[in-house]
Write a protein that holds these residues in place. Structure first.
Motif, PDB file in Angstrom:
ATOM      1  N   GLY A  19      20.400 -35.099   4.629  1.00 36.57           N
ATOM      2  CA  GLY A  19      20.686 -34.186   6.090  1.00 36.57           C
ATOM      3  C   GLY A  19      19.053 -34.674   6.588  1.00 36.57           C
ATOM      4  N   LEU A  20      18.520 -35.835   7.224  1.00 39.78           N
ATOM      5  CA  LEU A  20      17.470 -36.155   8.195  1.00 39.78           C
ATOM      6  C   LEU A  20      16.830 -35.489   9.249  1.00 39.78           C
ATOM      7  N   LEU A  21      15.718 -35.215   9.144  1.00 42.97           N
ATOM      8  CA  LEU A  21      15.534 -34.278  10.372  1.00 42.97           C
ATOM      9  C   LEU A  21      13.886 -35.082  10.011  1.00 42.97           C
ATOM     10  N   LEU A  22      13.133 -35.568  11.146  1.00 43.12           N
ATOM     11  CA  LEU A  22      12.518 -36.276  12.169  1.00 43.12           C
ATOM     12  C   LEU A  22      11.298 -35.612  13.349  1.00 43.12           C
ATOM     13  N   TYR A  23      10.036 -35.636  12.831  1.00 44.32           N
ATOM     14  CA  TYR A  23       9.539 -34.598  13.849  1.00 44.32           C
ATOM     15  C   TYR A  23       8.191 -34.986  14.148  1.00 44.32           C
ATOM     16  N   GLN A  24       7.596 -34.440  15.050  1.00 40.24           N
ATOM     17  CA  GLN A  24       5.855 -34.348  15.128  1.00 40.24           C
ATOM     18  C   GLN A  24       5.374 -32.682  14.900  1.00 40.24           C
ATOM     19  N   VAL A  25       4.584 -32.564  14.134  1.00 41.67           N
ATOM     20  CA  VAL A  25       4.244 -31.332  13.555  1.00 41.67           C
ATOM     21  C   VAL A  25       2.607 -30.958  13.618  1.00 41.67           C
ATOM     22  N   GLN A  26       1.954 -30.112  13.739  1.00 40.01           N
ATOM     23  CA  GLN A  26       0.930 -29.639  13.585  1.00 40.01           C
ATOM     24  C   GLN A  26       0.462 -28.771  12.252  1.00 40.01           C
ATOM     25  N   GLU A 200      15.242 -24.829  14.120  1.00 39.12           N
ATOM     26  CA  GLU A 200      15.482 -23.616  14.687  1.00 39.12           C
ATOM     27  C   GLU A 200      13.715 -23.149  13.730  1.00 39.12           C
ATOM     28  N   ALA A 201      14.016 -23.122  12.688  1.00 40.29           N
ATOM     29  CA  ALA A 201      12.243 -22.480  12.138  1.00 40.29           C
ATOM     30  C   ALA A 201      11.131 -23.678  12.201  1.00 40.29           C
ATOM     31  N   LEU A 202      11.536 -24.652  12.394  1.00 37.62           N
ATOM     32  CA  LEU A 202      10.297 -25.468  13.087  1.00 37.62           C
ATOM     33  C   LEU A 202       9.651 -25.117  14.398  1.00 37.62           C
ATOM     34  N   ARG A 203      11.014 -25.454  14.809  1.00 33.93           N
ATOM     35  CA  ARG A 203      10.590 -24.679  16.768  1.00 33.93           C
ATOM     36  C   ARG A 203       9.449 -23.157  16.319  1.00 33.93           C
ATOM     37  N   THR A 204      10.051 -22.454  15.847  1.00 36.31           N
ATOM     38  CA  THR A 204       9.492 -21.392  16.045  1.00 36.31           C
ATOM     39  C   THR A 204       8.391 -20.895  15.563  1.00 36.31           C
ATOM     40  N   HIS A 205       8.414 -20.847  14.279  1.00 37.82           N
ATOM     41  CA  HIS A 205       7.100 -21.292  13.065  1.00 37.82           C
ATOM     42  C   HIS A 205       5.570 -22.176  13.153  1.00 37.82           C
ATOM     43  N   CYS A 206       6.525 -23.285  13.777  1.00 41.19           N
ATOM     44  CA  CYS A 206       5.418 -24.516  13.498  1.00 41.19           C
ATOM     45  C   CYS A 206       5.528 -25.272  15.118  1.00 41.19           C
ATOM     46  N   GLY A 207       5.756 -24.359  16.053  1.00 46.10           N
ATOM     47  CA  GLY A 207       5.434 -25.360  17.623  1.00 46.10           C
ATOM     48  C   GLY A 207       6.200 -26.809  17.471  1.00 46.10           C
ATOM     49  N   VAL A 208       6.756 -26.589  17.155  1.00 43.22           N
ATOM     50  CA  VAL A 208       7.069 -28.186  16.969  1.00 43.22           C
ATOM     51  C   VAL A 208       8.647 -27.899  18.586  1.00 43.22           C
ATOM     52  N   SER A 209       8.794 -29.167  18.440  1.00 46.57           N
ATOM     53  CA  SER A 209       9.193 -29.499  20.548  1.00 46.57           C
ATOM     54  C   SER A 209      10.578 -30.223  20.692  1.00 46.57           C
ATOM     55  N   SER A 210      10.463 -30.954  19.297  1.00 43.42           N
ATOM     56  CA  SER A 210      12.112 -31.835  19.081  1.00 43.42           C
ATOM     57  C   SER A 210      11.827 -32.495  18.619  1.00 43.42           C
TER      58      SER A 210
END
Length: 217
Positions: A19-26, A200-210
């Motif tokens: 399972g692969l998730l690709l994203y940009q994150v601070q 969902e955890a990335l969006r909630t806790h890491c501010g990831v938008s996409s």
């Protein structure tokens, strides 16, 4: 950059999937809310599991390691290793927001998960068995033997596996492009809800938008 599974691994263990998730994150220190959720989950799982029941978790899939020629006792799936620490009340380290989310979903699901800095990778990535004698520098573990293991490899060489990742693509503070990989050895079907939980955890806790999700079989 594409991620694939080598025919040799599929022949040896046909139910292998990623399972692969690709994203940009601070990448930054974890928020109090994330740490509270993490510690609450650890406490709950400590009551839910015993050492015997951890070993029987379908996502941990010890038999896949045996089929590839690796000892599941010498090279424990990372999810199994963390859950054993949880049951033994040994605690888990807090690193940063991405690693915390990575480990939270791993212990909750039973899937080994690795997160990698895409800017440290080159070319195409394939899950394959490296040659005899292959090694790399593990995170906090020095030189590790990775022979007979299912290992992610790019044009520069091996960099990650379900038991222990290399230092090369480790997640460090700053703005990063990240690939998070869920290692499955019991088919791809069970990945879907946990990939969504990871997003969902990335969006909630890491501010990831996409986040881009992909299942690889």
């Amino acid at each position: 950059m594409t991620f694939t599974i080598s025919p040799a691994i599929k022949q040896c263990w046909p139910e292998t999937a990623l399972g692969l998730l690709l994203y940009q994150v601070q990448v930054a220190p974890s928020s109090p809310q994330l740490l509270a959720q993490f510690d609450q989950t650890v406490a709950s799982l400590a009551q839910q599991y015993t050492l015997d029941t951890i070993a029987k978790h379908p996502h941990i899939a010890r038999q896949a390691y045996k089929a590839l020629g690796a000892s599941p006792h010498e090279h424990r799936n990372a999810a199994e290793a963390m859950l054993r620490r949880v049951v033994k009340q040994a605690g888990l380290y807090h690193i940063n927001n991405v690693v915390e989310v990575n480990n939270l979903i791993s212990i909750s699901s039973g899937y080994a998960i690795g997160s990698y800095d895409l800017d440290q990778l080159q070319g195409q990535v394939v899950l394959a068995c490296p040659p005899a004698g292959a090694r790399y520098e593990g995170i906090g573990k020095g030189s590790l033997s990775i022979a007979h293991m299912p290992v992610l490899t790019d044009d520069l060489g091996p960099f990650g596996n379900p038991s222990s990742d290399s230092r090369r693509a480790m997640i460090q503070p700053g703005l990063r492009r990240v690939a998070s990989v869920l290692y499955a050895f019991d088919g791809a079907e069970g990945l879907v809800p946990w990939m969504q939980a990871f997003e969902e955890a990335l969006r909630t806790h890491c501010g990831v938008s996409s986040v881009t999700q992909q299942r690889i079989e």
